[in-house]
Design an enzyme around this catalytic site. Structure first.
Site, PDB file in Angstrom:
ATOM      1  N   GLU A 418       0.847  -1.161  -0.212  1.00  6.61           N
ATOM      2  CA  GLU A 418      -0.139   0.048   0.143  1.00  6.61           C
ATOM      3  C   GLU A 418       0.814   1.196   0.019  1.00  6.61           C
ATOM      4  O   GLU A 418       0.754   1.870   0.779  1.00  6.61           O
ATOM      5  CB  GLU A 418      -1.051  -0.153   1.144  1.00  6.61           C
ATOM      6  CG  GLU A 418      -2.183  -1.078   1.005  1.00  6.61           C
ATOM      7  CD  GLU A 418      -3.024  -1.413   2.148  1.00  6.61           C
ATOM      8  OE1 GLU A 418      -4.019  -1.747   1.883  1.00  6.61           O
ATOM      9  OE2 GLU A 418      -2.516  -1.064   3.454  1.00  6.61           O
ATOM     10  N   GLU A 488      -4.518 -10.434   0.074  1.00  6.07           N
ATOM     11  CA  GLU A 488      -5.395 -10.356   1.182  1.00  6.07           C
ATOM     12  C   GLU A 488      -6.688 -10.515   0.670  1.00  6.07           C
ATOM     13  O   GLU A 488      -7.027 -10.046  -0.260  1.00  6.07           O
ATOM     14  CB  GLU A 488      -5.304  -8.697   1.802  1.00  6.07           C
ATOM     15  CG  GLU A 488      -3.847  -8.284   2.503  1.00  6.07           C
ATOM     16  CD  GLU A 488      -3.859  -7.010   2.905  1.00  6.07           C
ATOM     17  OE1 GLU A 488      -5.100  -6.587   3.245  1.00  6.07           O
ATOM     18  OE2 GLU A 488      -2.741  -6.414   3.098  1.00  6.07           O
TER      19      GLU A 488
END
Length: 970
Positions: A418, A488
């Site tokens: 991220e 994820e």
């Protein structure tokens, strides 16, 4: 502006040695400097001068702190933990003003001192290296008054040459550690901010001419069965692998027949590197990683990741983990059919990777990098797209790869997490590919996949996964040729995650969909003096993200949650399914291993009671193969009984991670389904009406409202009456950024948590008591017309419920059933249905049919933030009992039950476990249906097939009061 202090400079540091491979065993002496250190905490970076680094400095007035450890989890002497500040949790937001590379003046700074003597047998010749495996967020280092240098990169190893400074006795090692630095902008990793020296500090002797670094290359050719070994070393030496008969010079490649390494068969060959007066133990695993036709393969076989994301965490020690805890994690993963780990979001302690090599786990090894807090700023100032930060990014990439390059378990390098996009990430990917082309590069944040070898996604809806699996997704051509890995998915926060089985069906259907990594392994609940375990906001943080840090498959004490048990079943590597009368289909879903390591058993159940059991002969199927296996003749059983085969696959022999008999997979095959519902008890018991009460069989009712007040000797509180509310789960509440409906807020906005019950009619006609009511929220014209019909045969009391929605219901119901209150003395449950644990419509894979028993208190699942929990589904009958008697409940159709010692309202209002105080009533929920769970705390919501939309419904329940259990015999 004057020059920035070193801790705000964007450079990675100075004075450190080049990064190199970590290894566990060598014949060179090692001195651990872990233990008690003198410690002083200052509120700002420059509150104290550097006089503490002098060898003769008197630190007698300082406190003491354990290293490895975090100072915010330790206290001053005589004080409770927290005497050195407290932990803080944020997910995305930086807990300081975003002004890179500047950090606040309020910068807690810990000065650490350690005095040590060299062992008497420490060699006089050669050099020495000081190694620090993890310091948050940066450190300056002195030895015997001489500054060695400084570094940033909290989860990375840093070494200094110190041989010229050592003396036999009274060495003084000094560290100054700042909580905040420019490096903090690169470490925004959805976890507790925990400063300190949290990994090992070690002094390593380096013999004259000893290797500085080495790189073990061990590839495997799946066509020939040969492995090729070549060990690069910066000094000449020899490599021996006795089991393979190898004795070759470093740098020389040799090819020999070998058994390959995989997560399922983690074959390691013990060897040794001898160079420059040092012997280093080698553990060689031969394997080749590739992408072929859009499919990720290892040793020529497609790999399916049954993975988890793993932060390093301990409820008392934070990120400071000992070897026993790491081993516990790995063994729990193996016992629950997990075969892969993503080291979110930084390299783990290197000993963890040794365990992955030994036990067998595929690893995505992730760089110590996340800049998520810039997203809320439109990525303005993002370091990964600022050339000034590129040296720091490359340093982090190098320290990741060089430290861990000799682990066969590592099949992918991950740039970080991220961080948006930028030229710095491209530079990292380019460096990694040049240094180690034998592994794949992973990064999720760039959908173009320009810098990656896999198409990584987070929390995609099931429909998107299927679209990608069918290769029908739009996007860059380069991306369409890559395998899909969900780095994820399935957010394991609170009750859930739901929809796991639906994802797994897609992974097993489409070869391009190669599984994923559940977020995440463990709840990050820190020990708290009031709440037991605390989460964000419980330690006085002014900025925090609450219980979003509690999103694991394990509770903080490493007890498996229902979510982990569900995941174990969903990803089991053997499928056991019905193949027709008297036969079972066994499919080997392993990537590599055959079934020789498993034994199979059968048992035959009639109405939930096991009547017989025995071994089942199943061939040692190769990976991917299936076989129809004949079951024995069923044992004699009662005519009309519900009958089921249970077939189990268990370990045939002990392994390093579980004993023989450990269950790996199971399946149930129905022979005879439930018998047709018996006719309702004949309404033979006449009703007796008094002025304020009605007696019907064993039931007593309020004559005015028609509400049951007693069932035989048992008083009944508040019911049974229609119940549609549940304490919203974390997944019901959803996340603010989720595009789908967030049902918890919608339910409360509609008023489903405060439904009103209006009695419209109480009619006693013959042997039937009919109560008509309307159940509705205030300020709305929506409602549920509800009819209760009571009959009795004199012994049992039957309730028929009919529900008819009124109005335009656009929001699903949380649940649909009835609620009643019973005496708290009923403290034990027995039931025939699915169990033994909780289950909901989309979290039911692990629930198997049988007869189960548990104390009522054990039916509660202790999620760190209290919420709906504990439902047992597909219940045919339930007995609740105590010393003075009890009640039996039967349902038509099967029902779900939840029994707890507090109301749903209390459950919904509680923020921590300790706020749930048992009362004098046992609240029994008997549900005809419940809404699914989903994964919307961060991922997709409930799939349409698991929604509980308002619709006409009818169900019945039969209540039979029970006498006290028989007295024990003499």
């Amino acid at each position: 502006m004057s020059a920035l202090p070193w801790y705000e400079d964007v450079s990675p540091g100075r004075g450190t040695l080049p990064p190199r491979a970590w290894y566990a065993r060598s014949d060179a002496p090692v001195l651990s400097l872990n233990g008690d250190w003198a410690f002083r905490l200052s509120p700002v970076a420059d509150a104290e001068d550097e006089s503490f680094t002098a060898p003769d400095f008197d630190a007698g007035g300082w406190g003491t702190i354990a290293v490895p450890g975090h100072w915010v989890l330790q206290g001053k002497e005589g004080e409770a933990p927290g005497g050195y500040g407290g932990p803080a949790y944020t997910n995305v937001r930086y807990p300081f003003p975003v002004d890179p590379p500047r950090v606040p003046t309020e910068n807690p700074t810990g000065d650490h001192l350690r005095r040590f003597d060299l062992p008497a047998d420490w060699p006089a010749a050669g050099g020495a290296v000081l190694r620090l495996d993890g310091v948050e967020s940066c450190a300056r280092v002195w030895l015997n008054g001489t500054e060695l240098g400084e570094f940033k990169g909290s989860r990375l190893a840093h070494e200094f040459a110190v041989g010229h400074l050592l003396r036999p006795r009274d060495n003084v090692l000094a560290l100054r550690v700042h909580q905040w630095s420019s490096g903090s902008y690169l470490e925004d990793q959805d976890q507790w901010w925990l400063p300190g020296v949290f990994r090992d500090v070690t002094l390593l002797h380096r013999p004259a001419g000893a290797p500085g670094d080495f790189f073990t290359h061990a590839s495997y050719d799946h066509v020939t069965g040969d492995g090729t070994l070549r060990v690069e070393c910066d000094v000449p030496g020899r490599v021996t692998v006795p089991e393979l008969g190898l004795d070759v010079a470093t740098g020389e490649a040799v090819t020999v027949a070998v058994e390959p390494w995989s997560a399922e068969v983690p074959r390691l060959y013990e060897g040794e590197l001898r160079a420059g007066g040092e012997r280093i133990a080698l553990r060689v695993g031969f394997r080749t990683v590739a992408v072929e036709n859009g499919v990720l393969t290892v040793n020529g076989r497609r790999v399916l990741f049954r993975g988890v994301n793993r932060h390093e965490f301990h409820p008392e020690r934070g990120r400071s983990l000992d070897l026993a805890t790491m081993r516990q994690d790995v063994e729990l993963m193996k016992r629950h059919n997990i075969n892969a780990v993503r080291t979110s979001h930084y390299p783990p302690h290197p000993a963890f990777l040794d365990l992955c090599d030994s036990y067998g786990l595929w690893v995505i090894d992730e760089g110590d990098l996340e800049t998520h807090g810039f997203e809320d700023l439109g990525w303005r100032g993002n370091p990964v797209d600022d050339a000034r930060w590129t040296p720091a990014l490359l340093d982090r990439a190098a320290r990741l790869v060089e430290r861990d390059k000799n682990h066969p378990s590592v099949v992918m390098w991950s740039l970080g997490n991220e961080c948006g996009t930028g030229a710095g990430l491209t530079a990292m990917a380019r460096w990694i590919r040049d240094r180690d082309p034998s592994r794949l590069v992973h990064y999720e944040g760039d959908r173009s996949c320009a810098d990656t070898d896999v198409y990584a996604r987070m929390y995609p809806p099931h429909a998107e996964v299927e679209e990608i699996g069918r290769r029908a997704d739009a996007g860059p051509e380069a991306r369409s040729r890559l395998p899909l890995v969900l780095c994820e998915y399935a957010h394991a926060m609170g009750n859930g995650p739901g929809g796991l089985a639906d994802y797994q069906r897609l992974f097993e259907t489409y070869e391009r969909c190669q599984g994923g990594f559940v977020w995440e392994w463990i709840d990050h609940g820190l020990v708290h003096p009031v709440h037991g375990y605390g989460y964000g906001g419980d330690f006085g943080e002014e900025l925090h993200d609450g219980n979003f840090v509690c999103d694991g498959l394990l509770f903080p004490d490493r007890t498996p949650s229902p979510g982990l048990l569900e995941y174990k079943k969903v990803v089991e590597p053997v499928r056991i399914t019905d193949a027709g009368p008297g036969t079972v289909l066994v499919t080997n879903g392993h990537d590599v291993a055959d079934l020789a390591h498993l034994a199979f058993t059968w048992s035959f159940l009639a109405d939930g009671e096991p009547l017989a059991e025995g071994p089942l002969e199943v061939p040692a199927l190769a990976a991917g193969e299936s076989a129809r296996v004949t079951l024995p003749a069923p044992p004699a059983h009662r005519a009309g009984a519900e009958t089921v085969w249970t077939v189990r696959a268990v370990l045939a022999r002990d392994t390093v991670w579980a004993a023989a008999g450990h269950e790996v997979a199971w399946g149930q095959l129905t022979v005879q389904g439930p018998a047709p519902a018996p006719r309702p008890p004949a309404a033979t018991a006449g009703a007796v009406r008094a002025a304020d009460r009605i007696a019907l069989g064993p039931g007593v009712f309020d004559a005015g409202t028609g509400v049951l007040t007693a069932l035989g000797p048992l008083p009944v509180t508040a019911g049974p009456r229609l119940d549609v509310w549940r304490a919203p789960t974390d997944n019901d509440e959803g996340a603010p950024w989720q595009p789908d409906e967030r049902h918890g807020p919608l339910w409360r906005a509609l008023g489903l948590h405060r439904m009103r019950h209006r009695t419209d009619e109480v009619v006693l006609a013959g042997a039937t008591l009919t109560v008509r009511s309307r159940v509705a929220p205030a300020a709305s014209d929506l409602g549920l017309r509800t009819t209760y019909r009571w009959t009795s045969d004199g012994t049992a009391l039957r309730l028929g419920v009919e529900v008819e929605p009124e109005g335009d219901w656009r929001v699903p119901l949380p649940r649909l059933g009835v609620l009643l209150g019973l005496p708290a003395a009923l403290d034990r449950a027995e039931w025939y249905g699915a169990g033994p644990g909780e289950a909901y419509p989309d979290t039911r894979a692990a629930a198997r049919l049988g007869r189960w028993a548990a104390p009522v208190d054990a039916l509660h699942t202790p999620y760190l933030r209290p919420q709906e929990n504990g439902a047992r589904i597909d219940t045919r009958w339930l007995r609740l009992g105590g010393e003075t008697g009890g009640v039996r409940v039967e349902g038509e159709p099967a029902f779900a039950f939840t029994a707890r010692r507090w109301t749903t309202e209390r459950l919904a209002a509680a923020a921590h476990r300790g706020e749930l105080v048992p009362g004098d009533t046992l609240w029994l929920h008997l549900d005809h249906a419940q809404h699914g769970i989903g994964s919307q705390s961060c991922g997709p919501g409930v799939l349409p097939e698991y929604r509980l939309d308002a619709a006409p419904a009818a169900f019945s329940l039969t209540f039979t009061p029970l006498g006290p259990p028989p007295a024990p015999g003499p």
